[in-house]
Motif scaffolding. Structure first.
Motif, short mmCIF file in Angstrom:
data_model
loop_
_atom_site.label_atom_id
_atom_site.label_comp_id
_atom_site.label_asym_id
_atom_site.label_seq_id
_atom_site.Cartn_x
_atom_site.Cartn_y
_atom_site.Cartn_z
N TYR A 184 17.32 62.06 24.56
CA TYR A 184 17.73 61.77 25.94
C TYR A 184 16.51 61.26 26.72
O TYR A 184 15.36 61.56 26.40
CB TYR A 184 18.26 63.02 26.64
N ARG A 185 16.78 60.49 27.81
CA ARG A 185 15.68 60.01 28.64
C ARG A 185 15.19 61.15 29.53
O ARG A 185 15.99 61.99 29.95
CB ARG A 185 16.14 58.83 29.49
N PRO A 186 13.91 61.20 29.89
CA PRO A 186 13.41 62.25 30.80
C PRO A 186 14.23 62.33 32.10
O PRO A 186 14.50 63.42 32.59
CB PRO A 186 11.97 61.83 31.06
N GLU A 187 14.66 61.19 32.60
CA GLU A 187 15.45 61.18 33.85
C GLU A 187 16.79 61.89 33.64
O GLU A 187 17.32 62.53 34.55
CB GLU A 187 15.71 59.74 34.32
N GLN A 188 17.31 61.82 32.42
CA GLN A 188 18.58 62.50 32.13
C GLN A 188 18.37 64.01 32.04
O GLN A 188 19.23 64.80 32.44
CB GLN A 188 19.18 61.95 30.84
N VAL A 189 17.20 64.42 31.58
CA VAL A 189 16.88 65.86 31.57
C VAL A 189 16.77 66.36 33.01
O VAL A 189 17.24 67.46 33.35
CB VAL A 189 15.59 66.12 30.77
N GLU A 190 16.21 65.53 33.88
CA GLU A 190 16.15 65.91 35.31
C GLU A 190 17.55 66.03 35.91
O GLU A 190 17.83 66.92 36.70
CB GLU A 190 15.30 64.87 36.07
N GLN A 191 18.46 65.14 35.47
CA GLN A 191 19.86 65.24 35.92
C GLN A 191 20.46 66.58 35.47
O GLN A 191 21.18 67.24 36.24
CB GLN A 191 20.69 64.09 35.35
N LEU A 192 20.13 66.97 34.24
CA LEU A 192 20.67 68.25 33.72
C LEU A 192 20.17 69.42 34.56
O LEU A 192 20.92 70.36 34.86
CB LEU A 192 20.29 68.42 32.26
N ALA A 193 18.92 69.35 35.00
CA ALA A 193 18.39 70.41 35.86
C ALA A 193 19.15 70.45 37.19
O ALA A 193 19.48 71.53 37.71
CB ALA A 193 16.90 70.19 36.10
N ARG A 194 19.53 69.29 37.72
CA ARG A 194 20.29 69.25 38.98
C ARG A 194 21.73 69.71 38.76
O ARG A 194 22.33 70.33 39.66
CB ARG A 194 20.25 67.84 39.57
N VAL A 195 22.26 69.48 37.55
CA VAL A 195 23.61 70.00 37.24
C VAL A 195 23.60 71.53 37.37
O VAL A 195 24.53 72.14 37.90
CB VAL A 195 24.05 69.57 35.82
N VAL A 196 22.51 72.13 36.90
CA VAL A 196 22.37 73.61 37.01
C VAL A 196 22.16 74.01 38.48
O VAL A 196 22.90 74.83 39.03
CB VAL A 196 21.18 74.10 36.15
N ASP A 197 21.19 73.40 39.12
CA ASP A 197 20.77 73.86 40.47
C ASP A 197 21.77 73.51 41.56
O ASP A 197 22.01 74.30 42.47
CB ASP A 197 19.41 73.21 40.83
#
Ligand SMILES: Nc1ncnc2c1ncn2[C@@H]1O[C@H](COP(=O)(O)OP(=O)(O)O)[C@@H](O)[C@H]1O
Ligand SMILES: Cc1cn([C@H]2C[C@H](O)[C@@H](COP(=O)(O)O)O2)c(=O)[nH]c1=O
Length: 226
Positions: A91-104
């Motif tokens: 996955y792209r790093p930006e997509q990992v950041e999206q996953l963190a926002r899905v949680v938060d």
């Protein structure tokens, strides 16, 4: 409280199996989730385990936006309690950041699975971002082994059983059980690209099972023990 949890280990340590078990466990308790993967070795849009389990999944591409994936399902009346994300190293790093926002921001759990380092022992960008952002990082308990018997910590890329250090970071492939290199060469032809999990010492020495066999593994084990 939703969490971003990263399950990791070497290749062949049970990550996809655990991803499928995790999905099963949460569904069986009435929770609703979405399974994601990227370039699973069994093919597009599937999460597969070497144990023979498999399940359909959403194929992640460079344009996948995980916040939108959750929002669009909720707009259509589906609850999304959790995401299962396999092969996160791709996955792209930006997509990992999206996953963190899905949680938060969206309150869904994210259970992510993937390897951390490539065949050169360098971090995959997506895995590096996952390590930086995860609430919890869990190393899987089924530890792959090096041919020498130590716990394997790194992933070697091989051609006909001999380690290589040049090439693209992403080359989808599989580990070959010990002694199967010749079979793989016969099956897939000379120049077969595979992977082998090694301890750090033998990864540094570029000493795969094939080379160890050629050089008399028993002697090498005696040397290592000193
Ligand atoms: N025939 C088998 N019997 C029992 N366990 C197996 C068998 N084949 C593979 N495994 C287990 O499955 C694990 C690999 O599972 P998998 O989920 O595909 O790993 P990963 O996704 O980490 O590459 C191996 O660590 C091994 O312990
Ligand atoms: C080390 C390494 C691995 N890969 C690929 C090979 C496999 O397709 C996946 C890992 O899958 P697994 O479920 O953990 O076995 O990653 C790669 O593309 N580049 C590498 O350096």
């Amino acid at each position: 409280m939703a969490e971003l949890v990263f399950f990791t280990g070497t290749m062949d340590c049970g990550k996809s199996t655990l991803a499928l078990q995790t999905d099963w466990t949460h569904r069986s308790r009435g929770r609703e989730g979405v399974l994601f993967t990227r370039t699973d070795r069994a093919g597009t849009a599937t999460v597969s385990s070497r144990l023979g389990l498999a399940a359909p999944a959403e194929e992640v591409t460079d344009t996948t936006d995980f916040e939108a994936e959750v929002a669009v399902r909720r707009v259509h009346g589906r609850t999304v309690d959790y995401l299962i994300c396999d092969e996160v190293q791709f996955y792209r790093p930006e997509q990992v950041e999206q996953l963190a926002r899905v949680v938060d921001d969206l309150g869904a759990d994210v259970f992510a699975f993937g390897i951390v380092t490539d065949f050169r022992t360098r971090l995959f960008p997506g895995s590096a971002r996952m390590v930086e952002l995860a609430d919890r990082i869990r190393f899987l308990q089924v530890e792959a082994l090096c041919w020498c018997g130590r716990r394997a910590t790194h992933n070697a890329r091989t051609v006909d059983g001999l380690m290589v250090t040049e090439g693209e970071q992403i080359v989808v492939g599989d580990v070959e059980p010990l002694g199967a290199v010749a079979d793989a060469a016969e099956r897939d032809g000379v120049g077969t690209v595979g992977y082998e999990t090694l301890c750090r010492r033998h990864h540094r020495q570029h000493l795969t099972a094939r080379r160890a066999g050629d050089a008399g593994a028993a002697d090498i084990r005696r040397d290592d023990a000193r």
